[in-house]
Design a protein around this motif. Structure first.
Motif, PDB file in Angstrom:
ATOM      1  N   GLU A 288      -8.479   6.588   3.656  1.00 54.71           N
ATOM      2  CA  GLU A 288      -8.066   5.234   4.025  1.00 54.71           C
ATOM      3  C   GLU A 288      -6.982   4.723   4.889  1.00 54.71           C
ATOM      4  OE1 GLU A 288      -9.047   3.013  -0.164  1.00 54.71           O
ATOM      5  OE2 GLU A 288      -8.173   5.088  -0.608  1.00 54.71           O
ATOM      6  N   VAL A 289      -6.162   5.813   5.325  1.00 56.01           N
ATOM      7  CA  VAL A 289      -5.265   5.381   6.448  1.00 56.01           C
ATOM      8  C   VAL A 289      -5.837   4.812   7.618  1.00 56.01           C
ATOM      9  CG1 VAL A 289      -3.356   6.395   7.758  1.00 56.01           C
ATOM     10  CG2 VAL A 289      -3.958   7.192   5.508  1.00 56.01           C
ATOM     11  N   ASP A 290      -5.269   3.624   7.894  1.00 59.27           N
ATOM     12  CA  ASP A 290      -5.808   2.707   9.049  1.00 59.27           C
ATOM     13  C   ASP A 290      -4.643   2.345   9.841  1.00 59.27           C
ATOM     14  OD1 ASP A 290      -5.028   0.711   7.403  1.00 59.27           O
ATOM     15  OD2 ASP A 290      -7.020   0.352   6.780  1.00 59.27           O
ATOM     16  N   ASP A 291      -4.969   1.194  10.449  1.00 62.04           N
ATOM     17  CA  ASP A 291      -3.753   0.433  11.340  1.00 62.04           C
ATOM     18  C   ASP A 291      -2.886  -0.252  10.463  1.00 62.04           C
ATOM     19  OD1 ASP A 291      -4.549   1.958  13.425  1.00 62.04           O
ATOM     20  OD2 ASP A 291      -5.823   0.184  14.180  1.00 62.04           O
ATOM     21  N   GLY A 292      -3.211  -0.612   9.257  1.00 62.11           N
ATOM     22  CA  GLY A 292      -2.401  -1.345   8.436  1.00 62.11           C
ATOM     23  C   GLY A 292      -1.191  -0.715   7.912  1.00 62.11           C
ATOM     24  N   ASP A 293      -0.302  -1.620   7.083  1.00 62.64           N
ATOM     25  CA  ASP A 293       1.155  -1.286   6.910  1.00 62.64           C
ATOM     26  C   ASP A 293       1.047  -0.260   5.588  1.00 62.64           C
ATOM     27  OD1 ASP A 293       2.369  -2.733   8.866  1.00 62.64           O
ATOM     28  OD2 ASP A 293       2.853  -4.339   7.554  1.00 62.64           O
TER      29      ASP A 293
ATOM     30  N   ARG B  97       0.804  -1.220   0.002  1.00 61.72           N
ATOM     31  CA  ARG B  97       0.082   0.122  -0.096  1.00 61.72           C
ATOM     32  C   ARG B  97       0.716   1.305  -0.024  1.00 61.72           C
ATOM     33  NH1 ARG B  97      -4.673   0.540   4.020  1.00 61.72           N
ATOM     34  NH2 ARG B  97      -2.967   0.550   5.537  1.00 61.72           N
ATOM     35  N   VAL B  98       0.605   2.227  -0.850  1.00 60.93           N
ATOM     36  CA  VAL B  98       1.192   3.494  -1.047  1.00 60.93           C
ATOM     37  C   VAL B  98       0.064   4.670  -0.844  1.00 60.93           C
ATOM     38  CG1 VAL B  98       2.740   4.844  -2.429  1.00 60.93           C
ATOM     39  CG2 VAL B  98       2.929   2.373  -2.322  1.00 60.93           C
ATOM     40  N   LEU B  99       0.482   5.457   0.042  1.00 65.14           N
ATOM     41  CA  LEU B  99      -0.292   6.768   0.498  1.00 65.14           C
ATOM     42  C   LEU B  99       0.022   7.658  -0.625  1.00 65.14           C
ATOM     43  CD1 LEU B  99      -2.447   8.486   2.075  1.00 65.14           C
ATOM     44  CD2 LEU B  99      -0.473   9.102   3.564  1.00 65.14           C
ATOM     45  N   ILE B 100      -0.952   8.316  -1.352  1.00 64.42           N
ATOM     46  CA  ILE B 100      -0.819   9.425  -2.212  1.00 64.42           C
ATOM     47  C   ILE B 100      -1.453  10.593  -1.506  1.00 64.42           C
ATOM     48  CG2 ILE B 100      -1.122  10.425  -4.374  1.00 64.42           C
ATOM     49  CD1 ILE B 100      -1.375   7.629  -5.483  1.00 64.42           C
ATOM     50  N   LEU B 101      -0.594  11.592  -1.190  1.00 64.21           N
ATOM     51  CA  LEU B 101      -1.483  12.849  -0.456  1.00 64.21           C
ATOM     52  C   LEU B 101      -1.197  13.916  -1.375  1.00 64.21           C
ATOM     53  CD1 LEU B 101      -2.650  13.571   2.150  1.00 64.21           C
ATOM     54  CD2 LEU B 101      -0.685  14.439   2.936  1.00 64.21           C
ATOM     55  N   THR B 102      -2.193  14.836  -1.730  1.00 71.36           N
ATOM     56  CA  THR B 102      -2.031  15.853  -2.504  1.00 71.36           C
ATOM     57  C   THR B 102      -2.387  17.219  -1.687  1.00 71.36           C
ATOM     58  OG1 THR B 102      -4.391  15.804  -3.185  1.00 71.36           O
ATOM     59  CG2 THR B 102      -2.902  14.554  -4.472  1.00 71.36           C
ATOM     60  N   HIS B 103      -2.001  18.510  -2.545  1.00 72.47           N
ATOM     61  CA  HIS B 103      -2.173  19.648  -2.251  1.00 72.47           C
ATOM     62  C   HIS B 103      -3.799  19.830  -2.327  1.00 72.47           C
ATOM     63  CE1 HIS B 103      -2.809  23.911  -1.815  1.00 72.47           C
ATOM     64  NE2 HIS B 103      -1.461  23.922  -1.372  1.00 72.47           N
ATOM     65  N   PRO B 104      -4.455  20.061  -1.405  1.00 77.25           N
ATOM     66  CA  PRO B 104      -5.964  20.186  -1.655  1.00 77.25           C
ATOM     67  C   PRO B 104      -6.617  21.178  -2.416  1.00 77.25           C
ATOM     68  CG  PRO B 104      -5.395  21.222   0.633  1.00 77.25           C
ATOM     69  CD  PRO B 104      -4.215  20.693  -0.101  1.00 77.25           C
ATOM     70  N   THR B 105      -5.840  22.212  -2.846  1.00 77.03           N
ATOM     71  CA  THR B 105      -6.501  23.218  -3.937  1.00 77.03           C
ATOM     72  C   THR B 105      -5.883  23.572  -4.984  1.00 77.03           C
ATOM     73  OG1 THR B 105      -5.199  24.948  -2.540  1.00 77.03           O
ATOM     74  CG2 THR B 105      -7.295  24.450  -1.615  1.00 77.03           C
TER      75      THR B 105
ATOM     76  N   ALA C 224       3.346  13.854   7.066  1.00 81.10           N
ATOM     77  CA  ALA C 224       4.345  13.634   7.997  1.00 81.10           C
ATOM     78  C   ALA C 224       3.574  13.471   9.509  1.00 81.10           C
ATOM     79  CB  ALA C 224       5.389  14.351   8.464  1.00 81.10           C
ATOM     80  N   GLU C 225       2.240  14.473   9.742  1.00 80.11           N
ATOM     81  CA  GLU C 225       1.603  14.526  10.765  1.00 80.11           C
ATOM     82  C   GLU C 225       0.511  13.178  10.435  1.00 80.11           C
ATOM     83  OE1 GLU C 225      -1.644  17.608  12.832  1.00 80.11           O
ATOM     84  OE2 GLU C 225      -0.535  18.178  11.084  1.00 80.11           O
ATOM     85  N   LEU C 226       0.317  13.036   9.277  1.00 74.96           N
ATOM     86  CA  LEU C 226      -0.863  11.916   9.339  1.00 74.96           C
ATOM     87  C   LEU C 226      -0.194  10.609   9.399  1.00 74.96           C
ATOM     88  CD1 LEU C 226      -3.804  11.300   8.025  1.00 74.96           C
ATOM     89  CD2 LEU C 226      -2.481  11.226   5.743  1.00 74.96           C
ATOM     90  N   ILE C 227       0.992  10.352   9.243  1.00 79.62           N
ATOM     91  CA  ILE C 227       1.822   8.951   9.304  1.00 79.62           C
ATOM     92  C   ILE C 227       2.421   8.795  10.439  1.00 79.62           C
ATOM     93  CG2 ILE C 227       1.315   8.464   6.786  1.00 79.62           C
ATOM     94  CD1 ILE C 227       4.337   8.987   6.673  1.00 79.62           C
ATOM     95  N   ARG C 228       2.472   9.867  11.313  1.00 80.54           N
ATOM     96  CA  ARG C 228       3.455   9.744  12.562  1.00 80.54           C
ATOM     97  C   ARG C 228       3.220   8.756  13.441  1.00 80.54           C
ATOM     98  NH1 ARG C 228       6.553  12.828  15.789  1.00 80.54           N
ATOM     99  NH2 ARG C 228       6.245  12.762  17.974  1.00 80.54           N
TER     100      ARG C 228
END
Length: 282
Positions: free
Chosen positions: A39-44, A4-12, A61-65
């Motif tokens: 979809e971020v949860d306790d999974g890897d 799983r790979v998180l994709i995070l974008t600039h919101p605007t 960084a705050e989200l995946i701390r």
């Protein structure tokens, strides 16, 4: 097991949405599973790919701390000091993510503790770039006492104090007149902002030191402690703020192992004409 790979974008930024779709498609083609913030949860989570500027990377960084997930930034902003790649190299980032062709670099963080005068309760924060102690009223200064390793050092009126990591030395601390510190240097910085004092120079202290700021009871204004400009802790007169090396580093996926000097030159567009690489002039 799904990668799983998180994709995070600039919101605007519309360009970020389009680029995120391209990244997600490329990851699926390589058997990986792209996920969004919701979809971020306790999974890897194997990797976080961040599309935006440094602010978006700080949000990621705050989200995946609390995880060991590294971040790789694709710059859609202006300077983008934390970003590892530019938007025209998205396909290469996806390929290298799939092949795990990157080096994980750990960067120092800060742990912040604020004790207010009217309570024994401690308020905690953390930062990647800096914890800034700032006046809460534009027209008034704050009166502060600063200390290092539980020893008083100086007292002065000011607009604020920036307490930074080497990573943050090119952010707010840089704007306040602090030195640029190479990211592999283990140190912390204290930089006063518009201080009314003869001794108000930026300080560089060891990684095991404790930097302290006290908002004096006679202060003309309350203060606010901002962690990376994102998380706020109020600090009225009489408050005591301690900043130490963070227990948990942030992890950056490095694709380009060029020296930090090259990054400085590129990001700030510094003139290097005339540099001869140490060779003697004819």
């Amino acid at each position: 097991m799904s990668r799983r790979v998180l994709i995070l974008t600039h919101p605007t930024r519309p360009a970020a949405v389009h680029t995120a779709e391209s990244v997600a498609s490329g990851l699926r083609d390589r058997g990986m599973t792209p996920i969004e913030e919701s979809e971020v949860d306790d999974g890897d989570i194997e990797l976080a790919i961040v599309l935006g500027g440094d602010g978006t990377i700080l949000r990621a960084a705050e989200l995946i701390r609390g995880r060991e997930t590294p971040l790789v930034g694709i710059n859609l902003g202006h300077v983008g000091f934390l970003a590892e790649s530019e938007v025209d190299r998205v396909a290469d980032v996806v390929r290298r993510a799939a092949e795990r062709d990157y080096v994980v670099e750990e960067r120092m963080t800060l742990d912040v503790t604020v004790q207010r005068p009217d309570s024994d309760e401690l308020h905690h924060g953390w930062a990647i770039n800096e914890a800034s102690v700032e006046k809460s009223e534009r027209e008034r200064m704050i009166e502060v006492a600063i200390g290092i390793d539980e020893r008083g050092l100086s007292t002065f009126g000011c607009d604020g104090v920036v307490l930074a990591t080497p990573t943050g030395s090119t952010a707010y601390a840089f704007s306040a007149g602090g030195p640029v510190v190479w990211p592999d240097v283990e140190a912390m910085l204290l930089t006063p902002i518009s201080a009314h004092a003869l001794f108000a120079r930026p300080l560089v202290v060891g990684p095991d030191s404790r930097m302290s700021v006290e908002i004096l009871a006679r202060s003309y204004s309350s203060a606010v402690v901002w962690c990376d400009g994102r998380r706020r802790i109020d600090a009225p007169p009489g408050s005591h703020i301690d900043v130490v090396r963070g227990a948990e580093p942030v992890r950056l996926a490095r694709l380009n192992l060029a020296p930090f000097t090259d990054r400085l030159v590129g990001k700030f567009n510094l003139p290097v004409a005339g540099w001869r690489g140490g060779r003697e002039a004819p």
